[in-house]
Write a protein that holds these residues in place. Structure first.
Motif, PDB file in Angstrom:
ATOM      1  N   LYS A 295     -19.063 -86.121 -74.367  1.00  0.00           N
ATOM      2  CA  LYS A 295     -18.514 -84.800 -74.679  1.00  0.00           C
ATOM      3  C   LYS A 295     -17.777 -84.225 -73.474  1.00  0.00           C
ATOM      4  CE  LYS A 295     -19.838 -80.251 -76.467  1.00  0.00           C
ATOM      5  NZ  LYS A 295     -20.968 -79.400 -76.959  1.00  0.00           N
ATOM      6  N   GLN A 296     -18.309 -84.436 -72.265  1.00  0.00           N
ATOM      7  CA  GLN A 296     -17.639 -83.957 -71.060  1.00  0.00           C
ATOM      8  C   GLN A 296     -16.298 -84.657 -70.840  1.00  0.00           C
ATOM      9  OE1 GLN A 296     -20.544 -84.612 -67.983  1.00  0.00           O
ATOM     10  NE2 GLN A 296     -21.675 -82.745 -68.429  1.00  0.00           N
ATOM     11  N   MET A 297     -16.172 -85.892 -71.313  1.00  0.00           N
ATOM     12  CA  MET A 297     -14.924 -86.646 -71.156  1.00  0.00           C
ATOM     13  C   MET A 297     -13.852 -86.205 -72.151  1.00  0.00           C
ATOM     14  SD  MET A 297     -16.460 -90.515 -70.880  1.00  0.00           S
ATOM     15  CE  MET A 297     -17.676 -90.991 -69.642  1.00  0.00           C
TER      16      MET A 297
ATOM     17  N   ALA B  30      -8.394 -95.165 -68.358  1.00  0.00           N
ATOM     18  CA  ALA B  30      -8.144 -95.009 -66.922  1.00  0.00           C
ATOM     19  C   ALA B  30      -8.568 -93.631 -66.429  1.00  0.00           C
ATOM     20  CB  ALA B  30      -6.664 -95.252 -66.610  1.00  0.00           C
ATOM     21  N   THR B  31      -8.314 -92.599 -67.228  1.00  0.00           N
ATOM     22  CA  THR B  31      -8.650 -91.248 -66.760  1.00  0.00           C
ATOM     23  C   THR B  31     -10.134 -90.935 -66.926  1.00  0.00           C
ATOM     24  OG1 THR B  31      -7.999 -88.918 -66.830  1.00  0.00           O
ATOM     25  CG2 THR B  31      -8.126 -90.038 -68.941  1.00  0.00           C
ATOM     26  N   ILE B  32     -10.760 -91.377 -68.043  1.00  0.00           N
ATOM     27  CA  ILE B  32     -12.163 -90.998 -68.241  1.00  0.00           C
ATOM     28  C   ILE B  32     -13.111 -91.864 -67.425  1.00  0.00           C
ATOM     29  CG2 ILE B  32     -11.717 -90.075 -70.539  1.00  0.00           C
ATOM     30  CD1 ILE B  32     -13.001 -92.555 -71.733  1.00  0.00           C
ATOM     31  N   ALA B  33     -12.708 -93.094 -67.113  1.00  0.00           N
ATOM     32  CA  ALA B  33     -13.612 -93.986 -66.378  1.00  0.00           C
ATOM     33  C   ALA B  33     -13.366 -93.960 -64.882  1.00  0.00           C
ATOM     34  CB  ALA B  33     -13.471 -95.417 -66.892  1.00  0.00           C
TER      35      ALA B  33
ATOM     36  N   VAL C  56     -17.015 -84.902 -57.981  1.00  0.00           N
ATOM     37  CA  VAL C  56     -17.895 -85.409 -59.044  1.00  0.00           C
ATOM     38  C   VAL C  56     -17.197 -85.206 -60.387  1.00  0.00           C
ATOM     39  CG1 VAL C  56     -20.104 -85.129 -60.220  1.00  0.00           C
ATOM     40  CG2 VAL C  56     -19.978 -84.912 -57.730  1.00  0.00           C
ATOM     41  N   ARG C  57     -17.021 -86.311 -61.148  1.00  0.00           N
ATOM     42  CA  ARG C  57     -16.352 -86.227 -62.452  1.00  0.00           C
ATOM     43  C   ARG C  57     -17.244 -86.715 -63.595  1.00  0.00           C
ATOM     44  NH1 ARG C  57     -12.353 -88.873 -63.919  1.00  0.00           N
ATOM     45  NH2 ARG C  57     -10.840 -87.369 -64.702  1.00  0.00           N
TER      46      ARG C  57
ATOM     47  N   ASP D 100     -18.438 -92.411 -60.556  1.00  0.00           N
ATOM     48  CA  ASP D 100     -19.577 -91.685 -59.980  1.00  0.00           C
ATOM     49  C   ASP D 100     -20.838 -92.548 -59.989  1.00  0.00           C
ATOM     50  OD1 ASP D 100     -18.128 -89.447 -59.430  1.00  0.00           O
ATOM     51  OD2 ASP D 100     -18.959 -88.207 -61.023  1.00  0.00           O
ATOM     52  N   VAL D 101     -21.055 -93.275 -61.083  1.00  0.00           N
ATOM     53  CA  VAL D 101     -22.230 -94.145 -61.172  1.00  0.00           C
ATOM     54  C   VAL D 101     -22.137 -95.256 -60.134  1.00  0.00           C
ATOM     55  CG1 VAL D 101     -23.465 -95.802 -62.628  1.00  0.00           C
ATOM     56  CG2 VAL D 101     -22.686 -93.635 -63.598  1.00  0.00           C
ATOM     57  N   LEU D 102     -20.966 -95.869 -60.005  1.00  0.00           N
ATOM     58  CA  LEU D 102     -20.789 -96.961 -59.045  1.00  0.00           C
ATOM     59  C   LEU D 102     -20.954 -96.467 -57.612  1.00  0.00           C
ATOM     60  CD1 LEU D 102     -17.794 -98.914 -60.652  1.00  0.00           C
ATOM     61  CD2 LEU D 102     -20.258 -99.211 -61.002  1.00  0.00           C
TER      62      LEU D 102
END
Length: 524
Positions: free
Chosen positions: A147-149, A192-195, A271-272, A277-279
């Motif tokens: 939802k945030q994406m 590309a933008t969401i990941a 932070v996105r 962020d996870v990596l």
């Protein structure tokens, strides 16, 4: 004399190889299981060698062979290697869900040395490593994170509208396009933008690097078809034959791109809530515990997760979108119904759709689900049997008196299941009503596998579905699609393809048929 001896040795060797193959080709006969008689040496791969069909689609042909129509399983051979096609829904449930701990590995493999990006990613990684990695990546794919994406996806949706508008302005509002390409530009920019937090700009420039690399990866030449065939059906040969799922060029591109993005994220502290962020968090974990082993000490492990996220994310959504356009062009009344639903939602939302609203569009969901039934992007699922220490091996009882052997390759022919008249009335007919709320309860769960089932199902299915729906909304907002002279009359899939791709492309006419007036918030 020496020549005679040499010829004798060559003949003897060929005879020995032939006998060895023939011995292996009696495996299912000896085990008492139904099987499709193999061709000497090449097994059940003749159609693949003749380039008549991909092996993934050929599995569905074997599934439909009238000789085994009443069987729960059917034995086959990839060259000389035995494999099982699972036909019965209860046995499919056993493989994917009930006995998953015995089938947690895919049959496919990648070379850890020649293809570390392939070997280390979530799709191919094996044993306990798979569970650990999936646990660490799952937070990216929760409904809350998706939802945030959504707002980022909406920006790309607007870019799609602008691109289509520009195409139309050059040709009085009507133009011919290859649907898969325009959809791939959209899904590439979205992923590309969401990941990664990167503007790929594929819609603005179809030869931009992200799109160019994705296009090359899924352009199925004969050498690429060979790589995929070996990886999935002869996995023990991947190192010997130097098979690469991800090419060196693609690996270099991903290493440089992801390395740069992660460095910037670490430098700025931005932070996105995305994959990067996870990596970054995993790399920090590794740095905070320098004495303990950690996946993130291997940079290729981090790049591998980004690589599979990108490739799976853009290819699945773009394929589903383009097949939807193809079917809706053939069925204008269904297209009209979908556009009406989309338009009414846009009027209600003042020109945009909230995350909750797009998820509530009933007919859009029905259309997408039916497209995934007719055109499952990955037309088969593969697993490998493993035993559990201290427990007896699994059997096929009550169907057959057969006990699985360690390493047995198992294939689930998704395309075959999705087109089986036993489970679907008129399966070749595009009919979204199959997925209406009142009809969904009649669907045999294991006969519908667009994302797989169980613990090893597609981790990104939420994102893929949302991306597909959003792309269709922004496309149909101002455009209708129609058949043109170049539109294929009957679907034919690329026989070199590992995923479903229309041979020759999907050429459609797009018509600027604006229904929604942004200024007046009303239907024309």
């Amino acid at each position: 004399m020496a020549l005679t001896e040499a010829l004798f040795l060559v003949v003897a060797a060929l005879v020995a190889v032939y006998v060895w193959f023939q011995r292996n080709h009696t495996y299912w006969q000896r085990k008492g299981l139904p099987y499709i008689p193999p061709t000497p040496i090449i097994g059940n791969t003749k159609a693949v060698f003749q380039m008549k069909n991909s092996f993934g689609m050929y599995l569905s042909e074997l599934y439909n062979d009238p000789r085994v129509k009443d069987e729960a399983v059917v034995g086959i051979y990839a060259l000389n290697r035995p494999g099982l096609i699972i036909r019965d829904p209860e046995l499919i449930k056993s493989v994917l869900i009930k006995d998953f701990n015995r089938f947690h590995n895919r049959n496919a493999r990648c070379d850890p040395h020649g293809d570390p990006i392939g070997y280390n990613n979530l799709f191919f990684v094996r044993d306990t490593h798979w569970k650990d990695i999936r646990t660490k990546l799952t937070p990216v794919f929760t409904s809350g994170k998706v939802k945030q994406m959504y707002s980022l996806m909406q920006e790309i949706g607007k870019d799609l509208e602008i691109t289509l508008q520009k195409h139309g302005e050059k040709s009085s509002g009507t133009f011919i396009t290859e649907a898969k390409e325009i959809c791939a530009q959209f899904s590439t920019d979205s992923i590309a933008t969401i990941a990664f937090g990167v503007r790929a700009n594929s819609l603005e420039n179809p030869n931009a690097e992200f799109r160019n690399q994705g296009r090359k990866l899924f352009t199925f030449t004969i050498p690429r078809a060979k790589d995929f065939f070996v990886a999935f059906f002869l996995p023990k040969l991947v190192s010997l034959l130097r098979i690469q799922f991800f090419t060196e060029e693609f690996a270099h591109f991903m290493r440089s791109t992801i390395g740069h993005v992660m460095a910037e994220r670490e430098r700025t502290g931005l932070v996105r809530n995305d994959l990067i962020d996870v990596l970054v968090g995993l790399r920090k974990e590794a740095a905070d515990k320098p004495t303990k082993p950690h996946y993130a000490r291997n940079n290729d492990f981090l790049v591998a997760q980004a690589g599979v996220f990108f490739t799976a994310g853009f290819e699945t959504s773009s394929s589903t979108m383009s097949f939807a356009l193809y079917e809706l062009a053939k069925h204008p009344k269904l297209q009209e119904r979908l556009r009406k639903e989309i338009n009414e939602a846009l009027v209600e939302g003042g020109g945009t759709l909230s995350y909750e609203k797009i998820q509530s569009l009933e007919y859009l969901s029905m259309v997408v689900d039916e497209v995934l039934r007719m055109y499952p992007v990955l037309p088969f699922l593969d697993r490998e049997y493993n035993s559990i220490a201290g427990e007896p091996d699994l059997t096929l009882k009550p169907f057959y008196d057969y006990t699985y052997e360690i390493g047995t390759a198992v294939f689930i022919p998704v395309y075959g299941l999705h087109h089986d008249p036993k489970y679907w009335t008129n399966p070749s007919q595009f009919d979204p009503e199959r997925f209406s709320p009142e009809n969904r309860k009649n669907i045999v769960a294991m006969a519908y596998q667009p994302f797989g089932s169980g613990p090893h199902n597609c981790i990104g299915s939420r994102i893929g579905l949302l991306q597909t729906k959003l792309g269709l909304v922004h496309l149909f907002k101002n455009h209708a699609v129609r058949n043109c002279a170049d539109t294929i009359k009957e679907m034919k899939f690329d026989p070199k393809g590992f995923v479903l791709q229309a041979e020759g492309g999907l050429h459609l006419e797009m018509v600027n048929d604006r229904l929604y007036d942004n200024s007046a918030s009303r239907v024309h």
